[in-house]
Design a protein around this motif. Structure first.
Motif, PDB file in Angstrom:
ATOM      1  N   GLN A  11      96.024  96.215  26.619  1.00 19.10           N
ATOM      2  CA  GLN A  11      94.689  96.828  26.785  1.00 19.10           C
ATOM      3  C   GLN A  11      93.949  96.571  25.481  1.00 19.10           C
ATOM      4  N   GLY A  12      92.833  95.864  25.571  1.00 22.91           N
ATOM      5  CA  GLY A  12      92.134  95.416  24.367  1.00 22.91           C
ATOM      6  C   GLY A  12      91.720  96.578  23.468  1.00 22.91           C
ATOM      7  N   GLY A  13      91.763  96.329  22.161  1.00 26.60           N
ATOM      8  CA  GLY A  13      91.264  97.313  21.209  1.00 26.60           C
ATOM      9  C   GLY A  13      89.753  97.236  21.214  1.00 26.60           C
ATOM     10  N   MET A  14      89.096  98.317  21.570  1.00 29.39           N
ATOM     11  CA  MET A  14      87.633  98.297  21.702  1.00 29.39           C
ATOM     12  C   MET A  14      87.029  99.359  20.792  1.00 29.39           C
ATOM     13  N   GLY A  15      86.272  98.847  19.786  1.00 26.61           N
ATOM     14  CA  GLY A  15      85.643  99.780  18.869  1.00 26.61           C
ATOM     15  C   GLY A  15      84.173  99.926  19.199  1.00 26.61           C
ATOM     16  N   ALA A  17      85.878 103.523  19.004  1.00 24.46           N
ATOM     17  CA  ALA A  17      86.412 104.662  19.774  1.00 24.46           C
ATOM     18  C   ALA A  17      86.232 104.556  21.283  1.00 24.46           C
ATOM     19  N   VAL A  18      86.144 103.310  21.811  1.00 20.29           N
ATOM     20  CA  VAL A  18      86.253 103.157  23.269  1.00 20.29           C
ATOM     21  C   VAL A  18      87.743 103.148  23.602  1.00 20.29           C
ATOM     22  N   SER A  19      88.508 102.386  22.801  1.00 18.37           N
ATOM     23  CA  SER A  19      89.971 102.447  22.930  1.00 18.37           C
ATOM     24  C   SER A  19      90.459 103.630  22.100  1.00 18.37           C
ATOM     25  N   VAL A 240      94.603  85.149  22.253  1.00 20.50           N
ATOM     26  CA  VAL A 240      93.647  84.035  22.201  1.00 20.50           C
ATOM     27  C   VAL A 240      92.423  84.459  23.007  1.00 20.50           C
ATOM     28  N   GLU A 241      91.336  84.698  22.288  1.00 21.96           N
ATOM     29  CA  GLU A 241      90.169  85.308  22.926  1.00 21.96           C
ATOM     30  C   GLU A 241      89.067  84.272  23.126  1.00 21.96           C
ATOM     31  N   GLY A 242      88.611  84.155  24.358  1.00 19.96           N
ATOM     32  CA  GLY A 242      87.553  83.199  24.678  1.00 19.96           C
ATOM     33  C   GLY A 242      86.173  83.825  24.564  1.00 19.96           C
ATOM     34  N   THR A 244      83.990  84.605  26.654  1.00 18.99           N
ATOM     35  CA  THR A 244      83.503  85.508  27.708  1.00 18.99           C
ATOM     36  C   THR A 244      83.939  86.944  27.453  1.00 18.99           C
ATOM     37  N   ALA A 245      84.742  87.174  26.408  1.00 21.00           N
ATOM     38  CA  ALA A 245      85.271  88.529  26.138  1.00 21.00           C
ATOM     39  C   ALA A 245      84.169  89.464  25.641  1.00 21.00           C
ATOM     40  N   GLY A 246      84.396  90.754  25.845  1.00 22.79           N
ATOM     41  CA  GLY A 246      83.447  91.761  25.354  1.00 22.79           C
ATOM     42  C   GLY A 246      83.474  91.865  23.835  1.00 22.79           C
ATOM     43  N   GLY A 288      89.632  87.490  27.758  1.00 22.42           N
ATOM     44  CA  GLY A 288      88.264  87.078  28.094  1.00 22.42           C
ATOM     45  C   GLY A 288      88.154  86.649  29.533  1.00 22.42           C
ATOM     46  N   GLY A 289      87.596  87.543  30.358  1.00 22.46           N
ATOM     47  CA  GLY A 289      87.319  87.190  31.747  1.00 22.46           C
ATOM     48  C   GLY A 289      88.550  87.081  32.630  1.00 22.46           C
ATOM     49  N   LEU A 290      89.681  87.635  32.178  1.00 21.39           N
ATOM     50  CA  LEU A 290      90.899  87.521  32.998  1.00 21.39           C
ATOM     51  C   LEU A 290      91.242  88.835  33.695  1.00 21.39           C
ATOM     52  N   GLN A 308      95.096  89.981  27.679  1.00 16.08           N
ATOM     53  CA  GLN A 308      94.494  91.164  27.051  1.00 16.08           C
ATOM     54  C   GLN A 308      93.195  91.428  27.802  1.00 16.08           C
ATOM     55  N   VAL A 309      93.039  92.659  28.257  1.00 18.45           N
ATOM     56  CA  VAL A 309      91.876  93.008  29.082  1.00 18.45           C
ATOM     57  C   VAL A 309      91.120  94.152  28.426  1.00 18.45           C
ATOM     58  N   GLY A 310      89.793  94.002  28.333  1.00 18.51           N
ATOM     59  CA  GLY A 310      88.986  95.069  27.751  1.00 18.51           C
ATOM     60  C   GLY A 310      88.058  95.711  28.757  1.00 18.51           C
ATOM     61  N   VAL A 442      75.740  99.164  24.349  1.00 16.89           N
ATOM     62  CA  VAL A 442      76.939  99.014  25.182  1.00 16.89           C
ATOM     63  C   VAL A 442      77.323  97.538  25.199  1.00 16.89           C
ATOM     64  N   THR A 443      78.607  97.278  24.977  1.00 17.04           N
ATOM     65  CA  THR A 443      79.094  95.898  25.052  1.00 17.04           C
ATOM     66  C   THR A 443      80.161  95.786  26.134  1.00 17.04           C
ATOM     67  N   SER A 444      80.256  94.616  26.717  1.00 15.70           N
ATOM     68  CA  SER A 444      81.273  94.324  27.748  1.00 15.70           C
ATOM     69  C   SER A 444      81.411  92.826  27.852  1.00 15.70           C
ATOM     70  N   GLY A 445      82.460  92.397  28.557  1.00 18.38           N
ATOM     71  CA  GLY A 445      82.650  90.975  28.793  1.00 18.38           C
ATOM     72  C   GLY A 445      81.689  90.460  29.854  1.00 18.38           C
ATOM     73  N   ASP A 446      81.564  89.125  29.922  1.00 14.48           N
ATOM     74  CA  ASP A 446      80.695  88.516  30.940  1.00 14.48           C
ATOM     75  C   ASP A 446      81.112  88.911  32.351  1.00 14.48           C
TER      76      ASP A 446
HETATM   77  C1  LIG Z   1      83.537  97.738  24.811  1.00 15.54           C
HETATM   78  C2  LIG Z   1      84.302  96.658  24.119  1.00 15.54           C
HETATM   79  C3  LIG Z   1      84.510  96.737  22.744  1.00 15.54           C
HETATM   80  C4  LIG Z   1      85.307  95.778  22.106  1.00 15.54           C
HETATM   81  N1  LIG Z   1      85.571  95.929  20.770  1.00 15.54           N
HETATM   82  C5  LIG Z   1      86.464  95.115  20.173  1.00 15.54           C
HETATM   83  C6  LIG Z   1      86.889  95.361  18.842  1.00 15.54           C
HETATM   84  O1  LIG Z   1      86.467  96.316  18.198  1.00 15.54           O
HETATM   85  N2  LIG Z   1      87.813  94.521  18.298  1.00 15.54           N
HETATM   86  C7  LIG Z   1      88.336  93.453  18.999  1.00 15.54           C
HETATM   87  O2  LIG Z   1      89.167  92.723  18.469  1.00 15.54           O
HETATM   88  N3  LIG Z   1      87.949  93.200  20.261  1.00 15.54           N
HETATM   89  C8  LIG Z   1      87.046  94.012  20.868  1.00 15.54           C
HETATM   90  N4  LIG Z   1      86.707  93.807  22.180  1.00 15.54           N
HETATM   91  C9  LIG Z   1      87.378  92.715  22.924  1.00 15.54           C
HETATM   92  C10 LIG Z   1      88.622  93.251  23.675  1.00 15.54           C
HETATM   93  O3  LIG Z   1      89.599  93.721  22.788  1.00 15.54           O
HETATM   94  C11 LIG Z   1      89.239  92.201  24.602  1.00 15.54           C
HETATM   95  O4  LIG Z   1      89.748  91.117  23.886  1.00 15.54           O
HETATM   96  C12 LIG Z   1      88.237  91.652  25.578  1.00 15.54           C
HETATM   97  O5  LIG Z   1      87.500  92.720  26.120  1.00 15.54           O
HETATM   98  C13 LIG Z   1      88.920  90.887  26.702  1.00 15.54           C
HETATM   99  O6  LIG Z   1      87.999  90.312  27.576  1.00 15.54           O
HETATM  100  P1  LIG Z   1      87.325  91.091  28.804  1.00 15.54           P
HETATM  101  O7  LIG Z   1      86.277  91.966  28.203  1.00 15.54           O
HETATM  102  O8  LIG Z   1      86.736  90.010  29.632  1.00 15.54           O
HETATM  103  O9  LIG Z   1      88.395  91.870  29.493  1.00 15.54           O
HETATM  104  C14 LIG Z   1      85.863  94.707  22.839  1.00 15.54           C
HETATM  105  C15 LIG Z   1      85.607  94.613  24.202  1.00 15.54           C
HETATM  106  C16 LIG Z   1      84.848  95.561  24.846  1.00 15.54           C
HETATM  107  C17 LIG Z   1      84.620  95.447  26.327  1.00 15.54           C
END
Ligand SMILES: Cc1cc2nc3c(=O)[nH]c(=O)nc-3n(C[C@H](O)[C@H](O)[C@H](O)COP(=O)(O)O)c2cc1C
Length: 473
Positions: A11-15, A17-19, A240-242, A244-246, A288-290, A308-310, A442-446
């Motif tokens: 589960q992706g680390g999302m800052g 404090a989303v994660s 490995v983050e592409g 399309t990731a958030g 990224g997008g998976l 890894q999914v965010g 607000v951020t998110s992936g494609d």
């Molecule tokens: C709301 C949000 C915040 C994110 N913040 C971070 C972050 O602080 N550090 C980081 O390495 N990746 C961050 N990411 C990327 C995710 O850890 C993850 O690699 C990515 O979301 C995977 O792609 P997906 O969004 O298509 O599932 C964030 C993604 C989202 C959606």
């Protein structure tokens, strides 16, 4: 030596404090890798306490920390039993410097500890912590706090975290650790050190700590090779983050081209050679997008351990994204697509940053234009050498005149957003500046639309277990 068998889903680390610990704990208890975000965790900690620490979770974790003197000082200064009065701004922490005081550093230490301790409480699943390499100043303290709470994995992207593996080795032995602070105007071999000495914090624990596994987050083969050859300690895997990731994305390689919406265009040069990566022999997860029904299978066909999914997790019940933002985005998804723009300017770091189109947030051009610029959190500032040889900090999102006075280029301020305040607001901790409350971003992936199969009835939320069931079905 036995080979570690890693779960297929991180589960992706999302800052910021989303994660949160609630999300990481739910994912970890479900047998996958739950990850807390350590970005801005010192500010999150003191804001939770100022909001009265609902449920008492923060205080429960603090009571288990090995630094009772720091905890007493923290609670005395920041805990408010009744929370804040309406309209009352948060008391904020001083901005970081290269040699921040023990007092200032203690909030990052305790923040890292609390988040991991809560995520790991009462189960044996794996918990990681995500940090941004670029936000260098607090990172060693956050890591030591997280390690005191038994963090299993450290994941770091947004930069080249070459010195982190060695720092983890040192911190596990309670020895001083140091990493370089990149400073514009100073060659990297001469850049100053950011130091952290565990002895400064009189921890009651003396036996060695577990050295967490280290997974750098990379965007291509060259960075994987560089980490493999030049890191100062062991690496246990890669994410490995592409593009399309958030969140932040790596900029495209080579000459810059943009589409009609002004989004950076990625080319074949940005594609990863999965075969070559696999030959390096490390486990790796694709990001990224998976986050779809076939994503895991697709990744494993490329030789990956998993994904890894965010984005899918960001909108689930257990995430720290503000409930009103989750509902706003999910309700809009019920009726049609929701725009996500790869904004090449939004982040003061200059890295592309994905912004979701949500009313009453900084994605709204008029709301952005109406905001008075202020830099009072400062995590994304860059260090530079001033004409007197001193190391100072500036941020392309701070008031334009301040940035230019510090030698920054006017052009670099255009379109820059205050991600620190915007992301803090999105996590439910908006600062009140004079009369106005900071708006979220607000951020998110494609692949935000991929949430659709998980959508529950209107005004309700799906949970982390639903995401895992969906991804592994
Ligand atoms: C709301 C949000 C915040 C994110 N913040 C971070 C972050 O602080 N550090 C980081 O390495 N990746 C961050 N990411 C990327 C995710 O850890 C993850 O690699 C990515 O979301 C995977 O792609 P997906 O969004 O298509 O599932 C964030 C993604 C989202 C959606």
């Amino acid at each position: 030596m036995t080979k570690t068998v890693w779960p297929p889903i991180i589960q992706g680390g999302m800052g910021v404090a989303v994660s949160t610990w609630t999300l990481a704990r739910a994912v970890s208890q479900a047998g996958q890798i739950g990850v807390v975000s350590g970005t801005g965790i010192d500010t999150v900690l003191v804001r939770r306490l100022q909001d009265g620490d609902p449920g008492g979770h923060v205080r429960r974790a603090l009571a288990a920390s090995p630094w009772p003197d720091l905890v007493n000082a923290l609670l005395k200064r920041f805990y408010r039993d009744q929370g804040r009065h309406s309209g009352q701004p948060y008391t904020r922490l001083p901005l970081w410097t290269i040699d921040s005081s023990r007092w200032r550093t203690s909030f990052a230490l305790l923040g890292g500890f609390v988040e991991v301790w809560l995520a790991k409480a009462e189960h044996r699943g794996l918990v990681g912590i995500n940090l941004l390499t670029k936000v260098a100043l607090p990172n060693l303290a956050v890591l030591y706090g997280a390690m005191q709470a038994g963090v299993d994995i450290v994941l770091m992207g947004a930069g080249i975290p070459r010195e982190i593996p060695g720092a983890l080795d040192n911190l596990a032995r309670h020895e001083p650790a140091r990493i370089r602070c990149d400073v514009i105007g100073i060659p990297s071999s001469e850049s100053p050190w950011i130091q952290f000495n565990p002895d400064d914090f009189d921890s009651s624990s003396t036996s060695s700590l577990k050295r967490p596994a280290f997974f750098p987050i990379i965007s291509g083969n060259s960075l994987a090779t560089m980490m493999d050859k030049k890191a100062n300690g062991s690496i246990e895997g890669f994410v490995v983050e592409g593009p399309t990731a958030g969140g932040h994305n790596a900029p495209p390689r080579g000459p810059k081209h943009y589409d009609a919406l002004g989004q950076p265009l990625y080319t074949a040069r940005d594609e990863v050679d999965w075969n070559a990566l696999g030959k390096m022999g490390y486990p790796f997860w694709m990001a990224g997008g998976l986050g779809s029904r076939n994503g895991l299978k697709e990744a494993q066909e490329h030789g990956a351990t998993g994904i890894q999914v965010g984005t899918l997790f960001a909108y689930c019940q257990e995430s720290g994204l503000s409930p009103h933002l989750k509902t706003a985005v999910l309700n809009r998804l019920r009726t049609g697509p929701v725009g996500v723009r790869t904004d090449p300017l939004a982040s003061p770091t200059g890295f592309p940053f994905k912004v979701v189109d949500v009313p009453n947030t900084l994605s709204d051009a008029s709301a952005y234009a109406a905001r008075t610029r202020i830099c009072d959190l400062g995590y994304l500032r860059e260090a530079f050498r001033d004409p007197n040889g001193q190391v100072k900090f500036r941020c392309a999102s701070e008031p334009v005149s301040h940035y230019v006075k510090k030698g920054g280029q006017l052009d670099d301020t255009l379109g820059r957003k205050c991600l620190c305040n915007g992301l803090m607001a999105a996590a439910g901790f908006p600062q009140i500046q004079r009369a106005e409350e900071e708006l979220p971003i607000v951020t998110s992936g494609d692949a935000l639309d991929e949430i659709r199969p998980l959508l529950p009835p209107a005004d309700s939320l799906y949970c982390a277990q639903d995401v895992i069931n969906y991804l592994t079905s």
